[in-house]
Structures are given as C-alpha cells and as structure tokens.
Design a protein around this motif. Sequence first.
Motif, PDB file in Angstrom:
ATOM      1  N   THR A   1       0.524  11.243 -10.177  1.00 18.85           N
ATOM      2  CA  THR A   1      -0.242  12.460  -9.962  1.00 18.85           C
ATOM      3  C   THR A   1       0.553  13.897 -10.547  1.00 18.85           C
ATOM      4  O   THR A   1       0.206  14.603 -11.184  1.00 18.85           O
TER       5      THR A   1
ATOM      6  N   ARG B   1       1.372   6.464  -6.866  1.00 14.08           N
ATOM      7  CA  ARG B   1       0.275   7.287  -7.208  1.00 14.08           C
ATOM      8  C   ARG B   1       0.494   8.834  -7.190  1.00 14.08           C
ATOM      9  O   ARG B   1       0.209   9.692  -8.093  1.00 14.08           O
ATOM     10  N   GLU B   2       1.352   9.052  -5.983  1.00 14.90           N
ATOM     11  CA  GLU B   2       1.732  10.411  -5.908  1.00 14.90           C
ATOM     12  C   GLU B   2       2.721  11.003  -7.131  1.00 14.90           C
ATOM     13  O   GLU B   2       2.663  12.085  -7.560  1.00 14.90           O
TER      14      GLU B   2
ATOM     15  N   SER C   1      -0.792   2.151 -10.757  1.00 11.46           N
ATOM     16  CA  SER C   1      -0.221   1.352  -9.619  1.00 11.46           C
ATOM     17  C   SER C   1      -0.350  -0.154 -10.188  1.00 11.46           C
ATOM     18  O   SER C   1      -1.051  -0.384 -11.318  1.00 11.46           O
TER      19      SER C   1
ATOM     20  N   ARG D   1       0.727  -1.195  -0.015  1.00  9.10           N
ATOM     21  CA  ARG D   1       0.128   0.074  -0.166  1.00  9.10           C
ATOM     22  C   ARG D   1       0.787   1.201   0.048  1.00  9.10           C
ATOM     23  O   ARG D   1       0.386   2.247  -0.763  1.00  9.10           O
ATOM     24  N   GLN D   2       1.964   1.196   0.765  1.00 10.51           N
ATOM     25  CA  GLN D   2       2.884   2.540   0.706  1.00 10.51           C
ATOM     26  C   GLN D   2       3.542   2.729  -0.650  1.00 10.51           C
ATOM     27  O   GLN D   2       3.668   3.710  -1.115  1.00 10.51           O
ATOM     28  N   ARG D   3       3.757   1.525  -1.242  1.00  8.50           N
ATOM     29  CA  ARG D   3       4.380   1.821  -2.504  1.00  8.50           C
ATOM     30  C   ARG D   3       3.557   2.074  -3.393  1.00  8.50           C
ATOM     31  O   ARG D   3       3.764   3.075  -4.410  1.00  8.50           O
ATOM     32  N   ILE D   4       2.257   1.863  -3.493  1.00  7.46           N
ATOM     33  CA  ILE D   4       1.111   2.180  -4.279  1.00  7.46           C
ATOM     34  C   ILE D   4       1.076   3.630  -4.020  1.00  7.46           C
ATOM     35  O   ILE D   4       0.751   4.279  -5.284  1.00  7.46           O
ATOM     36  N   GLN D   5       1.181   4.063  -2.795  1.00  9.93           N
ATOM     37  CA  GLN D   5       0.639   5.433  -2.769  1.00  9.93           C
ATOM     38  C   GLN D   5       1.864   6.239  -3.231  1.00  9.93           C
ATOM     39  O   GLN D   5       1.629   7.390  -3.806  1.00  9.93           O
ATOM     40  N   ARG D   6       2.940   5.733  -3.073  1.00  6.36           N
ATOM     41  CA  ARG D   6       4.033   6.571  -3.775  1.00  6.36           C
ATOM     42  C   ARG D   6       4.020   6.807  -5.014  1.00  6.36           C
ATOM     43  O   ARG D   6       4.265   7.861  -5.666  1.00  6.36           O
TER      44      ARG D   6
END
Length: 457
Positions: free
Chosen positions: A26, A22-23, A440, A15-20
């Motif tokens: 973006t 995604r950022e 992601s 989830r952390q990798r996905i969030q990074r």
Amino acid sequence: MDDLDKQEEIDALERQRIQRRRERMTAMRRKKRQQELFRSWALVAAAGMAVLALTIWGLVRLVTGPKLPGTPGTPDSPASQAQMKAGQDLVSRSRYSPAETPYAETDVAQGRFKDASGSEELPGMGHAPGSGELPGMGDASGSGKLPGAGDASGSGKLPGAGDASGSGELPGVGDAQDTQEPETVALIPQVTERTVGFPEEGRGVYSTNGVLIDAQSGEVLAARDASQRINPASMTKILTLLVAAEHAEDLQDQFVMTVEITDYTYRHDCSIAGYGVGQSVTVEELMYGTILPSGAEAAMALAEYTAGSQEAFVELMNQKLEQLGLSDTAHFTNCVGLYDEEHYCTVYDMAVILKAAADNELCRRVLSARTFATSVPSEQQPDGILLSNWFLRRIEDKDTHGEVLCAKTGFVNQSGSCAASLAADHEGREYICVTTGSMSSWTCIYDHVELYQAFLK
C-alpha cells in the motif's frame, strides 16, 4: 490438539506476514500514485508553457504582418525550402531507432497495443513492425528467433549452432550423418493478434506484471508489462533446481550442512526448510527443500554440492540462461533470489525457465510435489521434516478449468508476491502462468486462478 495449535500458530503468523506485506505494498502504491500525479502536473505545466509560447509567437507574426513571397523566412523562399528539406531528412533519419517502437494508440479495453503501422503488439515487444518477438530477439526481418540464433539466412538455429550454410545443427552435434539426438529446444513465446491484456471484469488481476502462455505452441494468450525487468525473488530457485538436476549424479549423495550456509540465510532473513548445522541431507532432500518450502539453506547446499561454491554455481546458472536464449534479458547473481540490481529477468524469461524445468523429469517431479517427508529430524518434527508446497495445496481446490501441476512462489519487497505455475486443461494441454507484484500470497494464488479460468476451456 497439538497439531491444531501448531496450525493455528502457522495461520496466525501467515496472517501477520500478509498484513505486513499489504502495508508495504500500500505504501509503495501510494508513493507511485504521488509520483504519477507530480508527472501529470509537470506535463500540464509544460503544455501550458507551450500554448503560451505559441500564442506569443502568433501575436508577433500578426503584428509584423506577412512578408512578400520569395523573401528569406517565407515558406516559398529558397532558403526556407532548403531548411525544411534538411529538417525532414533529419526527422526521417532519427525519428525512431530500432529499439523504439512508436505507439500511435492504445486499446486499453483489449489490452492490445498498435504501432504506427497498425500492427498489434505488447508494449516494448519487438522492433520490426508486426514481428511479435521478444525485446531484442531476432533481427530486422522480424523472424522471432532467440537472441543471436542462426545467421542472416533466418535458419532459426540455437545460438552458435552450425555454420553459415544454415544446416540448423546443434553446437558440436557433427555433420548431417550424425545420429545423435538433438537437445530440447527452449520455449519461444510468440505474441499474436489474439494476445490480449489481463481480464478486467469480475475480480480482475492485481499483479503488476504477468504472462499466460500456451506451453505447447508458445502463443502468448495474455500479458501485462511482460517485457519489463523484474526481480524474480525465490522463483530463481526453479533455475537452481534445473542446473543442480542436470549436474547431479547420485540423488542419495550426502551433504553436511555448514554453519556458513545457515549464517548466510539468517543474515539475509531467508525462508528455510529447517536443515540444521551438521545434519547430513541427501541431494534429493535438498532439491525438495529448495522448492517446496523455498529453503535458502537447501539451495545454497545444492550450489556448493554441485559447483563447490555459490559463485561458481551462479556461473552455471548464467550459462544455462544463455543456452535457453535468455542472456540478453536475464542475469542472476545468486541461487536464492535475494534482491540485487544485477539479479533480474522478465516474466517471459521465467516462463521459459519453468518450461525447461518441467521438461526435465526430475525437476517436474519436485515441482509437482504437494508434500515430501524427509529423513532429517528437527526439534519440532523428530521423525523427519515434512515439507509442503503451499501454493499447490491452496490452489488445488479452486476452479482453474483444469489442474495446476507445478508451482514455485517468491517474495521480495521490490517484487511483491510472485509465482510461476504450470497447469493443464481437461484435455491435457499445458499452460504456463507467471505473475509478480501481488499484495499477498493469497492474492497471487487468486490471480493465477483468474487467468486460468479466463483462458483454459
């Protein structure tokens, strides 16, 4: 409970990798939108200047009044007619070079592109009207051959095959009486009038580039910016596997992992299978370690085992690209998939590479494995490292109107999350899907699900 805790840790890290990711995606898209807005304003300003210039020119003509017929500068004067004829000749000679195709209109709803002749092609596809061939493929006759394949007779041979007689034999196969079986011919994607863009209804497809191909006929069913150059990231390892498989003699040969290899993967922040310095790993375990967890140390070890060094192995990879007819649009500089400006291909090229690997029995076995248990212990798994292909495990319960059989994922900042997969419908007909530029790993998976749902029956 230990396994559950480990799984929760893995999920949290994912989830952390996905969030990074995604950022990062973006930020990249925000920058791209700003650039597009700047270009739009620049075009508006240029159009305004053109209108102003035309207005001034019209006022000047109005003030000066019309000239008498036949005087220099009037349309019917000999000098003006000569100038108009010279200009028309210049335009007819230079309007469009063979590498440029004029697109008169774009059918966005269908994802089709029409050139000035009315033929339908994807952007940048082919140079002869209606040829439907890949960029730079074939000659002006629109034959759709592989780059450099055959001679002017349009025999459709593999590059350098046969002589000018157009016999169509493979390189070094001999004369017509030779009974040696020919090599497998590479997949040649064909754009047809039925080729469309990616579906927009429902969830849609988020990947910036992609293609879906009927693996049996070669027909391109759907595409989005498929001829654009991309960095294939760890999808590169499909070709690494294929080249190693074609040169491997004994899958039980041992390779001792070196500190140079592990340092290379650490220095470049690569994903790993978990093989440690000094451990003896079989060639088979290296192959599964290259594909399932996308292990860079396993890929590097395969390269050194096969060719003595990564540099020599990369030469074999580029030779294979040439054999597949992809050398005009693809070139690799490493066996891992690290970003490099000279490490590139198109999603079409990656589809051809995956098809060639799937046609190899050993490669297909590796690419289709959900899990593989090695004999190599680690601190966390003393009984042997268990490798997993998470793309296959996560997509297997999704409705794809068939079954996804093979897959390899990848990620670099410049390409986002990407994947190449091969699926079969309920009748056993196979299809290849390649996408890049997703936000992601999960978004990439659902892009493949969306495409398979839309086109597999």
